[in-house]
Motif scaffolding. Structure first.
Motif, short mmCIF file in Angstrom:
data_model
loop_
_atom_site.label_atom_id
_atom_site.label_comp_id
_atom_site.label_asym_id
_atom_site.label_seq_id
_atom_site.Cartn_x
_atom_site.Cartn_y
_atom_site.Cartn_z
N GLY A 1 9.20 -6.08 -16.89
CA GLY A 1 10.48 -6.77 -16.79
C GLY A 1 10.93 -7.16 -15.40
O GLY A 1 12.02 -7.73 -15.24
N PHE A 2 10.15 -6.89 -14.38
CA PHE A 2 10.51 -7.26 -13.01
C PHE A 2 10.01 -8.66 -12.70
O PHE A 2 9.10 -9.17 -13.35
N ASP A 3 10.60 -9.27 -11.67
CA ASP A 3 10.22 -10.63 -11.29
C ASP A 3 9.09 -10.69 -10.27
O ASP A 3 8.29 -11.62 -10.29
N ASN A 4 9.07 -9.73 -9.36
CA ASN A 4 8.11 -9.83 -8.26
C ASN A 4 7.88 -8.46 -7.65
O ASN A 4 8.53 -7.49 -8.04
N VAL A 5 6.98 -8.41 -6.67
CA VAL A 5 6.69 -7.17 -5.95
C VAL A 5 6.61 -7.47 -4.46
O VAL A 5 6.34 -8.61 -4.06
N ALA A 6 6.85 -6.45 -3.67
CA ALA A 6 6.69 -6.55 -2.22
C ALA A 6 5.83 -5.38 -1.75
O ALA A 6 6.04 -4.24 -2.18
N PHE A 7 4.86 -5.69 -0.90
CA PHE A 7 4.02 -4.65 -0.33
C PHE A 7 4.87 -3.78 0.58
O PHE A 7 5.62 -4.29 1.41
N ILE A 8 4.78 -2.45 0.42
CA ILE A 8 5.56 -1.51 1.23
C ILE A 8 4.68 -0.81 2.26
O ILE A 8 5.06 -0.65 3.40
N GLY A 9 3.51 -0.34 1.85
CA GLY A 9 2.64 0.36 2.79
C GLY A 9 1.69 1.29 2.06
O GLY A 9 1.49 1.19 0.85
N GLN A 10 1.11 2.20 2.82
CA GLN A 10 0.17 3.19 2.29
C GLN A 10 0.86 4.56 2.26
O GLN A 10 1.59 4.90 3.19
N TRP A 11 0.58 5.31 1.22
CA TRP A 11 1.15 6.65 1.08
C TRP A 11 0.22 7.49 0.22
O TRP A 11 -0.12 7.09 -0.90
N ASN A 12 -0.22 8.63 0.73
CA ASN A 12 -1.06 9.58 -0.03
C ASN A 12 -2.20 8.90 -0.80
O ASN A 12 -2.36 9.11 -1.99
N THR A 13 -2.95 8.09 -0.15
CA THR A 13 -4.11 7.36 -0.69
C THR A 13 -3.74 6.24 -1.67
O THR A 13 -4.61 5.64 -2.26
#
Length: 80
Positions: free
Chosen positions: A14-26
Motif C-alpha cells: 500500500g505504499f507509494d515509494n521507497v527511499a534508500f536509508i543505508g546499511q544496518w546489521n547486514t
C-alpha cells in the motif's frame, strides 16, 4: 534493479515509494512512504517509520525493536 523490487514490495503493502536509508546489521534499509499528490491534504505522520529490510533479495518490514535500533544507529547524530 533491487530498488525496483523493493518498490514493488512496498506497493503491494500500500505504499507509494521507497527511499534508500543505508546499511544496518547486514541488511540494506529502505523507508516506505506515501507520496504527496497535488490537492491532497497532508497525510498524518503518525507512528514510526516503516523500514524494509533487504538481504540477498529477500524483503520484510522491520519489527518494533529493529525499528528503534535502526533509528538509534543510523540517525543518532540528528538528535542535536
Amino acid at each position: 534493479m533491487m530498488d525496483y523490487k523493493v518498490k514493488q514490495f512496498a506497493k503491494k503493502e500500500g505504499f507509494d515509494n521507497v527511499a534508500f536509508i543505508g546499511q544496518w546489521n547486514t541488511y540494506t534499509i529502505y523507508e516506505a512512504y506515501f507520496e504527496q499528490k497535488e490537492g491532497d491534504i497532508d497525510p498524518p505522520l503518525i507512528g514510526y517509520p516503516q523500514y524494509i529490510l533487504e538481504k540477498d533479495g529477500l524483503m520484510r518490514f522491520s519489527g518494533f525493536e529493529e525499528t528503534f535500533s535502526i533509528l538509534d544507529e543510523l540517525f543518532e547524530d540528528e538528535e542535536d
